[in-house]
Design a protein around this motif. Structure first.
Motif, PDB file in Angstrom:
ATOM      1  N   GLY A  19       0.834  -1.200   0.000  1.00  0.00           N
ATOM      2  CA  GLY A  19       0.000   0.000   0.000  1.00  0.00           C
ATOM      3  C   GLY A  19       0.862   1.240   0.000  1.00  0.00           C
ATOM      4  N   SER A  20       0.207   2.387  -0.117  1.00  0.00           N
ATOM      5  CA  SER A  20       0.925   3.654  -0.042  1.00  0.00           C
ATOM      6  C   SER A  20       0.364   4.464   1.119  1.00  0.00           C
ATOM      7  N   LEU A  21       1.023   5.557   1.437  1.00  0.00           N
ATOM      8  CA  LEU A  21       0.540   6.415   2.512  1.00  0.00           C
ATOM      9  C   LEU A  21      -0.830   7.011   2.194  1.00  0.00           C
ATOM     10  N   LEU A  22      -1.190   7.056   0.916  1.00  0.00           N
ATOM     11  CA  LEU A  22      -2.493   7.592   0.536  1.00  0.00           C
ATOM     12  C   LEU A  22      -3.634   6.669   0.942  1.00  0.00           C
ATOM     13  N   ALA A  23      -3.317   5.457   1.376  1.00  0.00           N
ATOM     14  CA  ALA A  23      -4.351   4.549   1.866  1.00  0.00           C
ATOM     15  C   ALA A  23      -4.989   5.084   3.143  1.00  0.00           C
ATOM     16  N   PHE A  24      -4.260   5.878   3.895  1.00  0.00           N
ATOM     17  CA  PHE A  24      -4.812   6.396   5.150  1.00  0.00           C
ATOM     18  C   PHE A  24      -5.926   7.414   4.916  1.00  0.00           C
ATOM     19  N   PRO A  25      -5.663   8.516   4.209  1.00  0.00           N
ATOM     20  CA  PRO A  25      -6.798   9.432   3.998  1.00  0.00           C
ATOM     21  C   PRO A  25      -7.866   8.804   3.111  1.00  0.00           C
ATOM     22  N   GLY A  26      -7.460   8.060   2.104  1.00  0.00           N
ATOM     23  CA  GLY A  26      -8.431   7.453   1.191  1.00  0.00           C
ATOM     24  C   GLY A  26      -9.386   6.512   1.889  1.00  0.00           C
ATOM     25  N   GLY A  27      -8.853   5.666   2.739  1.00  0.00           N
ATOM     26  CA  GLY A  27      -9.707   4.691   3.423  1.00  0.00           C
ATOM     27  C   GLY A  27     -10.465   5.282   4.596  1.00  0.00           C
ATOM     28  N   MET A  28      -9.805   6.104   5.388  1.00  0.00           N
ATOM     29  CA  MET A  28     -10.412   6.565   6.640  1.00  0.00           C
ATOM     30  C   MET A  28     -11.519   7.596   6.422  1.00  0.00           C
ATOM     31  N   GLY A  86     -13.569   9.183  -2.816  1.00  0.00           N
ATOM     32  CA  GLY A  86     -13.387   9.623  -4.200  1.00  0.00           C
ATOM     33  C   GLY A  86     -13.145  11.107  -4.352  1.00  0.00           C
ATOM     34  N   VAL A  87     -13.810  11.911  -3.530  1.00  0.00           N
ATOM     35  CA  VAL A  87     -13.713  13.365  -3.690  1.00  0.00           C
ATOM     36  C   VAL A  87     -12.865  13.991  -2.575  1.00  0.00           C
ATOM     37  N   LEU A  88     -13.341  13.893  -1.324  1.00  0.00           N
ATOM     38  CA  LEU A  88     -12.649  14.576  -0.220  1.00  0.00           C
ATOM     39  C   LEU A  88     -11.230  14.051  -0.004  1.00  0.00           C
ATOM     40  N   ALA A  89     -11.068  12.733  -0.013  1.00  0.00           N
ATOM     41  CA  ALA A  89      -9.726  12.180   0.218  1.00  0.00           C
ATOM     42  C   ALA A  89      -8.768  12.542  -0.910  1.00  0.00           C
ATOM     43  N   SER A  90      -9.265  12.616  -2.137  1.00  0.00           N
ATOM     44  CA  SER A  90      -8.381  13.006  -3.237  1.00  0.00           C
ATOM     45  C   SER A  90      -7.936  14.454  -3.081  1.00  0.00           C
ATOM     46  N   LEU A  91      -8.822  15.320  -2.569  1.00  0.00           N
ATOM     47  CA  LEU A  91      -8.433  16.709  -2.316  1.00  0.00           C
ATOM     48  C   LEU A  91      -7.473  16.799  -1.133  1.00  0.00           C
ATOM     49  N   PHE A  92      -7.735  16.033  -0.082  1.00  0.00           N
ATOM     50  CA  PHE A  92      -6.856  16.014   1.090  1.00  0.00           C
ATOM     51  C   PHE A  92      -5.489  15.428   0.737  1.00  0.00           C
ATOM     52  N   SER A  93      -5.437  14.565  -0.258  1.00  0.00           N
ATOM     53  CA  SER A  93      -4.187  13.901  -0.630  1.00  0.00           C
ATOM     54  C   SER A  93      -3.158  14.848  -1.221  1.00  0.00           C
ATOM     55  N   VAL A  94      -3.603  15.994  -1.733  1.00  0.00           N
ATOM     56  CA  VAL A  94      -2.643  16.939  -2.318  1.00  0.00           C
ATOM     57  C   VAL A  94      -1.665  17.441  -1.259  1.00  0.00           C
ATOM     58  N   PRO A  95      -2.130  18.078  -0.163  1.00  0.00           N
ATOM     59  CA  PRO A  95      -1.145  18.500   0.857  1.00  0.00           C
ATOM     60  C   PRO A  95      -0.526  17.318   1.599  1.00  0.00           C
ATOM     61  N   PHE A  96      -1.292  16.238   1.778  1.00  0.00           N
ATOM     62  CA  PHE A  96      -0.780  15.045   2.452  1.00  0.00           C
ATOM     63  C   PHE A  96       0.412  14.477   1.677  1.00  0.00           C
ATOM     64  N   ALA A  97       0.263  14.358   0.350  1.00  0.00           N
ATOM     65  CA  ALA A  97       1.340  13.820  -0.485  1.00  0.00           C
ATOM     66  C   ALA A  97       2.533  14.769  -0.511  1.00  0.00           C
ATOM     67  N   LYS A  98       2.267  16.066  -0.475  1.00  0.00           N
ATOM     68  CA  LYS A  98       3.374  17.028  -0.476  1.00  0.00           C
ATOM     69  C   LYS A  98       4.197  16.929   0.806  1.00  0.00           C
ATOM     70  N   VAL A  99       3.512  16.851   1.945  1.00  0.00           N
ATOM     71  CA  VAL A  99       4.199  16.815   3.230  1.00  0.00           C
ATOM     72  C   VAL A  99       4.875  15.467   3.477  1.00  0.00           C
ATOM     73  N   PHE A 100       4.155  14.377   3.252  1.00  0.00           N
ATOM     74  CA  PHE A 100       4.660  13.057   3.641  1.00  0.00           C
ATOM     75  C   PHE A 100       5.366  12.291   2.526  1.00  0.00           C
ATOM     76  N   MET A 101       5.099  12.663   1.267  1.00  0.00           N
ATOM     77  CA  MET A 101       5.661  11.892   0.165  1.00  0.00           C
ATOM     78  C   MET A 101       6.524  12.739  -0.776  1.00  0.00           C
ATOM     79  N   GLY A 102       6.558  14.048  -0.552  1.00  0.00           N
ATOM     80  CA  GLY A 102       7.368  14.914  -1.402  1.00  0.00           C
ATOM     81  C   GLY A 102       6.811  15.095  -2.799  1.00  0.00           C
ATOM     82  N   SER A 103       5.530  14.831  -3.010  1.00  0.00           N
ATOM     83  CA  SER A 103       4.906  14.945  -4.325  1.00  0.00           C
ATOM     84  C   SER A 103       4.206  16.287  -4.447  1.00  0.00           C
ATOM     85  N   SER A 104       4.267  16.866  -5.620  1.00  0.00           N
ATOM     86  CA  SER A 104       3.600  18.147  -5.843  1.00  0.00           C
ATOM     87  C   SER A 104       2.428  17.995  -6.805  1.00  0.00           C
TER      88      SER A 104
END
Length: 156
Positions: free
Chosen positions: A61-70, A98-116
């Motif tokens: 899995g990836s770290l995005l499983a946390f916001p996506g699933g929860m 599908g919607v909220l977690a994908s929006l939350f994943s933008v700053p989450f991925a930037k902070v925890f995964m270094g993705s922009s």
């Protein structure tokens, strides 16, 4: 809760399909819908968290499983609890994952995964995964109700 976690972890190892730039894992979303209806939002969130934790430890899995699933698990259980309509758990899962977690994943991925990456980078695969899993979860909930497999939560 342990059984649902095991189903989500095991099922995600075998049932997945490509969804654009990512992989769709519909079993997690189906479990979120079922757990949201049968157990409520709190236990559904715990199941999603533990599933994400185990999948990350296993390297599947990836770290995005946390916001996506929860987020999806919470909204599936919460909206079902408010409406008492089984289909509303699927709607909550789709909105949450599908919607909220994908929006939350933008700053989450930037902070925890270094993705922009932007929101539209995450939204299509999150939606594909959550819609397919929510449909499966809804069908299974309907079957469980018909079989009277879980009287406690469904009678409330």
């Amino acid at each position: 809760m342990a059984l649902f976690t095991a189903i989500a972890v095991f099922g995600s190892s075998f049932i997945w399909f490509p969804a654009g730039i990512a992989k769709a894992y519909p079993v997690q979303h189906a479990v979120n819908v079922i757990a949201g209806v049968l157990l409520g939002p709190g236990p559904a969130v715990v199941i999603a968290f533990v599933t994400g934790l185990i999948r990350n430890i296993m390297g599947t899995g990836s770290l995005l499983a946390f916001p996506g699933g929860m987020i999806g698990a919470f909204l599936a259980g919460y909206i079902y609890r408010k409406t008492k309509q089984k289909w509303s758990a699927s709607v909550g899962e789709i909105i949450g994952s599908g919607v909220l977690a994908s929006l939350f994943s933008v700053p989450f991925a930037k902070v925890f995964m270094g993705s922009s990456a932007g929101a539209f980078f995450f939204m299509p695969p999150f939606l594909v995964s959550s819609v397919s899993g929510s449909i499966i979860g809804y069908v299974l909930v309907k079957r469980l109700v018909k079989a009277r497999a879980w009287k406690y939560r469904l009678d409330h």
